[in-house]
Design a protein around this motif. Structure first.
Motif, PDB file in Angstrom:
ATOM      1  N   SER A  43       0.846  -1.206   0.000  1.00 50.54           N
ATOM      2  CA  SER A  43       0.000   0.000   0.000  1.00 50.54           C
ATOM      3  C   SER A  43       0.870   1.240   0.000  1.00 50.54           C
ATOM      4  N   GLY A  44       1.957   1.191   0.749  1.00 50.52           N
ATOM      5  CA  GLY A  44       2.898   2.308   0.768  1.00 50.52           C
ATOM      6  C   GLY A  44       3.521   2.565  -0.594  1.00 50.52           C
ATOM      7  N   GLN A  45       3.842   1.483  -1.318  1.00 51.03           N
ATOM      8  CA  GLN A  45       4.408   1.660  -2.663  1.00 51.03           C
ATOM      9  C   GLN A  45       3.392   2.313  -3.602  1.00 51.03           C
ATOM     10  N   LEU A  46       2.139   1.909  -3.476  1.00 52.21           N
ATOM     11  CA  LEU A  46       1.079   2.514  -4.293  1.00 52.21           C
ATOM     12  C   LEU A  46       0.909   3.992  -3.931  1.00 52.21           C
ATOM     13  N   ILE A  47       0.924   4.264  -2.651  1.00 52.60           N
ATOM     14  CA  ILE A  47       0.782   5.649  -2.186  1.00 52.60           C
ATOM     15  C   ILE A  47       1.955   6.496  -2.668  1.00 52.60           C
ATOM     16  N   ASP A  48       3.148   5.941  -2.658  1.00 57.35           N
ATOM     17  CA  ASP A  48       4.321   6.683  -3.140  1.00 57.35           C
ATOM     18  C   ASP A  48       4.138   7.137  -4.585  1.00 57.35           C
ATOM     19  N   LEU A  49       3.618   6.232  -5.428  1.00 54.75           N
ATOM     20  CA  LEU A  49       3.391   6.610  -6.829  1.00 54.75           C
ATOM     21  C   LEU A  49       2.450   7.807  -6.922  1.00 54.75           C
ATOM     22  N   ILE A  50       1.372   7.734  -6.147  1.00 53.69           N
ATOM     23  CA  ILE A  50       0.369   8.798  -6.198  1.00 53.69           C
ATOM     24  C   ILE A  50       0.926  10.085  -5.585  1.00 53.69           C
ATOM     25  N   GLN A  51       1.661   9.937  -4.500  1.00 56.35           N
ATOM     26  CA  GLN A  51       2.269  11.110  -3.864  1.00 56.35           C
ATOM     27  C   GLN A  51       3.257  11.788  -4.805  1.00 56.35           C
ATOM     28  N   ASN A  52       4.081  10.990  -5.466  1.00 57.97           N
ATOM     29  CA  ASN A  52       5.060  11.566  -6.390  1.00 57.97           C
ATOM     30  C   ASN A  52       4.378  12.261  -7.565  1.00 57.97           C
ATOM     31  N   TYR A  53       3.272  11.723  -8.005  1.00 55.85           N
ATOM     32  CA  TYR A  53       2.496  12.355  -9.076  1.00 55.85           C
ATOM     33  C   TYR A  53       1.863  13.657  -8.577  1.00 55.85           C
ATOM     34  N   THR A  54       1.243  13.587  -7.404  1.00 53.91           N
ATOM     35  CA  THR A  54       0.469  14.724  -6.908  1.00 53.91           C
ATOM     36  C   THR A  54       1.359  15.874  -6.439  1.00 53.91           C
ATOM     37  N   PHE A  55       2.446  15.532  -5.764  1.00 55.54           N
ATOM     38  CA  PHE A  55       3.237  16.590  -5.125  1.00 55.54           C
ATOM     39  C   PHE A  55       4.615  16.809  -5.731  1.00 55.54           C
ATOM     40  N   MET A  56       5.107  15.846  -6.505  1.00 56.66           N
ATOM     41  CA  MET A  56       6.477  15.960  -7.017  1.00 56.66           C
ATOM     42  C   MET A  56       6.528  16.193  -8.528  1.00 56.66           C
ATOM     43  N   GLY A  57       5.369  16.265  -9.141  1.00 55.65           N
ATOM     44  CA  GLY A  57       5.323  16.543 -10.570  1.00 55.65           C
ATOM     45  C   GLY A  57       5.771  15.393 -11.456  1.00 55.65           C
ATOM     46  N   LYS A  58       5.824  14.189 -10.910  1.00 58.16           N
ATOM     47  CA  LYS A  58       6.242  13.046 -11.718  1.00 58.16           C
ATOM     48  C   LYS A  58       5.059  12.500 -12.508  1.00 58.16           C
ATOM     49  N   ASP A  59       5.376  11.823 -13.601  1.00 54.52           N
ATOM     50  CA  ASP A  59       4.325  11.180 -14.383  1.00 54.52           C
ATOM     51  C   ASP A  59       3.709  10.043 -13.578  1.00 54.52           C
ATOM     52  N   LEU A  60       2.439   9.808 -13.828  1.00 55.19           N
ATOM     53  CA  LEU A  60       1.769   8.681 -13.196  1.00 55.19           C
ATOM     54  C   LEU A  60       1.769   7.530 -14.200  1.00 55.19           C
TER      55      LEU A  60
END
Ligand SMILES: [Mg+2]
Length: 98
Positions: A32-49
């Motif tokens: 779940s943490g790995q999934l959240i990291d993807l979303i967090q990086n997309y939402t707050f770090m400007g990374k592609d989803l």
């Protein structure tokens, strides 16, 4: 694929001993943490989803959920069915806001 079929196929790779439930619970938290990291990086770090990464991580979460159900002798179909029944009771007209 039906949920019970998935549960059976996923069970082929279940491992562990008497600690298998704890292992699945910890694995669920980790994935779940790995999934959240993807979303967090997309939402707050400007990374592609990356959709493929999302699918992989959601699958990892699904695997652990299915194996917790397996350990508890619960059909995974029943988990999904019960959840939909709960949502239908809670939000009979769909979610309409808070
Ligand atoms: Mg993962």
């Amino acid at each position: 694929m039906e949920f019970n079929e998935y549960q059976d196929k996923a069970n082929r790779t279940l491992y562990g001993n008497e600690q298998v439930l704890t292992n699945c619970a910890l694995g669920l938290a980790g994935e779940s943490g790995q999934l959240i990291d993807l979303i967090q990086n997309y939402t707050f770090m400007g990374k592609d989803l990356d959709k493929d990464q999302l699918i992989d991580e959601m699958g990892d979460v699904l695997w652990y959920l299915s194996q917790i159900a397996q350990w508890a002798d619960i059909d995974f179909d029943d988990v999904a069915k019960t959840n939909i029944e709960t949502l239908n009771k809670r939000y009979p007209n769909g979610f309409t806001g808070l």
